[in-house]
Scaffold this motif. Structure first.
Motif, PDB file in Angstrom:
ATOM      1  N   ASP A 115     -33.231  60.003 -25.441  1.00 42.51           N
ATOM      2  CA  ASP A 115     -32.710  59.110 -24.416  1.00 42.51           C
ATOM      3  C   ASP A 115     -33.897  58.593 -23.604  1.00 42.51           C
ATOM      4  N   THR A 116     -33.820  57.345 -23.159  1.00 40.93           N
ATOM      5  CA  THR A 116     -34.994  56.687 -22.589  1.00 40.93           C
ATOM      6  C   THR A 116     -34.640  55.954 -21.305  1.00 40.93           C
ATOM      7  N   LEU A 117     -35.599  55.945 -20.374  1.00 38.50           N
ATOM      8  CA  LEU A 117     -35.466  55.218 -19.116  1.00 38.50           C
ATOM      9  C   LEU A 117     -36.522  54.120 -19.095  1.00 38.50           C
TER      10      LEU A 117
ATOM     11  N   SER B 221     -33.712  49.961 -15.169  1.00 35.98           N
ATOM     12  CA  SER B 221     -33.622  49.766 -13.717  1.00 35.98           C
ATOM     13  C   SER B 221     -34.782  48.901 -13.255  1.00 35.98           C
ATOM     14  N   LYS B 222     -34.492  47.965 -12.334  1.00 38.28           N
ATOM     15  CA  LYS B 222     -35.559  47.149 -11.755  1.00 38.28           C
ATOM     16  C   LYS B 222     -36.184  47.840 -10.554  1.00 38.28           C
TER      17      LYS B 222
ATOM     18  N   CYS C 173     -23.865  47.865 -15.691  1.00 37.53           N
ATOM     19  CA  CYS C 173     -23.230  48.821 -14.778  1.00 37.53           C
ATOM     20  C   CYS C 173     -22.766  48.159 -13.484  1.00 37.53           C
ATOM     21  N   ALA C 174     -23.379  47.036 -13.112  1.00 40.22           N
ATOM     22  CA  ALA C 174     -22.993  46.346 -11.881  1.00 40.22           C
ATOM     23  C   ALA C 174     -21.746  45.499 -12.070  1.00 40.22           C
ATOM     24  N   ALA C 175     -21.332  45.281 -13.324  1.00 36.69           N
ATOM     25  CA  ALA C 175     -20.189  44.395 -13.587  1.00 36.69           C
ATOM     26  C   ALA C 175     -18.999  45.143 -14.177  1.00 36.69           C
TER      27      ALA C 175
ATOM     28  N   LEU D  80     -27.543  51.047 -20.750  1.00 41.18           N
ATOM     29  CA  LEU D  80     -26.949  51.074 -19.416  1.00 41.18           C
ATOM     30  C   LEU D  80     -27.837  50.244 -18.493  1.00 41.18           C
ATOM     31  N   ASP D  81     -27.427  48.995 -18.264  1.00 41.98           N
ATOM     32  CA  ASP D  81     -28.210  48.054 -17.460  1.00 41.98           C
ATOM     33  C   ASP D  81     -27.969  48.319 -15.974  1.00 41.98           C
TER      34      ASP D  81
END
Length: 449
Positions: free
Chosen positions: A168-170, A285-286, A202-204, A243-244
């Motif tokens: 799994d990656t970030l 993640s930004k 994830c925000a939508a 997972l945006d």
């Protein structure tokens, strides 16, 4: 040889305990489970070990478990433990793909020997997969993530290493820097490339139906749930889930996600039956996740669970030397997309682009390339921050030289002729500004003289 990894499946607690103790004394790392469902949640295409299972078990017997495991990964070795009456069944299982079988009561050393042989076979299979993934996609990775700066060379190296694994990656990077491109590249160079790539913003996510959307539901789970429904996680089985903006996911859903990451199974709404889930999660993640944790937007335990493999995507302003080459590539792509001829970019334009800050990163640069190809005015103006005159002059000189090198395809002779300087002066300035031969695409033989 590394310690063999074994999942031991047996519904008999006493048998599980005695067998696992004997294997551990022989140096075999064992994880015991009581059912086939639990085994399916742990094993899959990326599992670096084997499965040892009893045949006679309630709910899911060893034969069914083997068939399900082979659907996930045909090369995963499964060793079956049989009673005397099941020998003919076990022979049929060998024909169906089981690695080996032992009849009860068995000698532990015999089981250890078979396990070590199966684990060596598994290690060879996984090594071959990684080598094929890296070798087969090398040029493709460079095309997707172009750039000659050290930070991009290092990023491609890390992408290839992580992509060939199942970790799994970030992914962390500013807006428009190409985080989703990196995520898609990880998927496409992995052993999961032929399986689904499911991107989730994830925000939508719909607030009222978020858990049903992700985990699925059974009939009657809530008003209007008439028939069973797969969630988006199930749709990605065998593949990758993106997972945006992970920090935008509600905290109560993050808690369920953490459990999924730990146990590799999900439970649909309205059900108590776990469903094995073989997926790779890539979160992007930004914002630095540690800052999200401090602000209470990201669970700390989820952050640490995802923090195993991390990729940082640099802003465009952090790799200015790449801007001219990247802009030329974006021009080619835009021209092909609009079926138009490429409009040349002169060295002055490329130098100007390399000097800008680009808060929108590659997304903003791509828009400028589109306007350039379409013949529209639109290299946006930017206010320059005050700096020492010498620093500004040095930055300008560096940008001009980098732009000229890119404009002339990496051939140095036309560069120093166009700039009206000697070859030695050009080399001296390149050395002073850190512009080495990473920028040279097709060196002129005379330049080596």
């Amino acid at each position: 040889m590394s310690t063999p990894q074994v999942i031991l499946v047996d519904d008999d607690q006493q048998m599980r305990s005695s067998t696992s103790q004997a294997l551990e004394l022989a140096g075999v790392a064992v994880r015991t489970v009581a059912s086939g469902v639990e085994a399916l949640a742990l094993a899959g295409p990326g599992f670096d070990g084997i499965v040892v299972s009893d045949i006679r078990m309630p709910q899911m017997d060893g034969m069914t478990l083997m068939a399900r495991l082979r659907e996930l990964d045909p090369d995963l070795p499964v060793i079956l433990i049989t009673g005397h009456a099941d020998v003919q069944l076990a022979i049929s299982a060998i024909r169906a793909g089981a690695y080996d079988f032992l009849e009860k009561p068995f000698v532990v050393q015999d089981l250890v020997t078979v396990i070590r042989r199966a684990c060596a076979h598994r290690a060879l299979v996984l090594d071959n997969r990684r080598l094929r993934a890296v070798a087969g996609k090398r040029d493709d990775v460079e095309a997707r993530l172009p750039g000659r700066t050290p930070v991009m060379v290092d990023l491609r190296h890390r992408v290839r290493a992580i992509g060939a694994s199942d970790a799994d990656t970030l992914i962390i990077g500013p807006t428009g820097s190409g985080k989703e491109v990196v995520a898609r590249t990880l998927h496409d160079i992995s052993a999961r490339a032929s399986r689904p790539f499911v991107a989730i913003n994830c925000a939508a996510l719909p607030e009222q139906l978020i858990e049903s959307d992700l985990f699925g539901h059974e009939p009657g789970a809530f008003p209007g749930a008439i028939r069973p429904r797969f969630g988006r996680f199930e749709h990605a089985r065998g593949g990758t889930v993106l997972l945006d903006e992970i920090g935008a996911m509600p905290l109560h859903v993050q808690a369920r996600l953490l459990r999924v990451l730990q146990e590799r199974c999900i439970t649909r709404l309205g059900s108590h039956d776990p469903i094995a889930l073989d997926v790779r999660f890539v979160a992007i993640s930004k914002t630095e996740p540690s800052a999200l944790v401090t602000r209470g937007l990201l669970r700390e335990d989820l952050y640490w669970r995802l923090n195993l493999a991390v990729l940082h995507i640099p802003p465009l302003a952090g790799r200015r030397e790449d801007i001219p080459l990247l802009f030329l590539q974006l021009i080619r792509e835009a021209a092909a997309r609009h079926s138009l001829p490429e409009r040349p970019a002169n060295p002055a334009l490329l130098a100007d682009l390399a000097a800008r800050d680009w808060p929108g990163n590659i997304r903003e640069l791509r828009n400028v390339a589109e306007r350039h190809v379409l013949g529209l005015d639109g290299v946006p103006g930017e206010e320059m921050t005050l700096a020492r005159l010498s620093d500004r002059m040095a930055d300008f000189e560096r940008s001009v030289i980098a732009g000229a090198i890119a404009a002339h395809g990496g051939r140095l002779r036309p560069v120093y002729e166009a700039l009206g300087i000697s070859r030695k002066t050009l080399y001296d300035k390149m050395q002073r500004h850190g512009l080495d031969r990473r920028f040279i695409i097709e060196p002129d033989d005379e330049d080596h003289a």
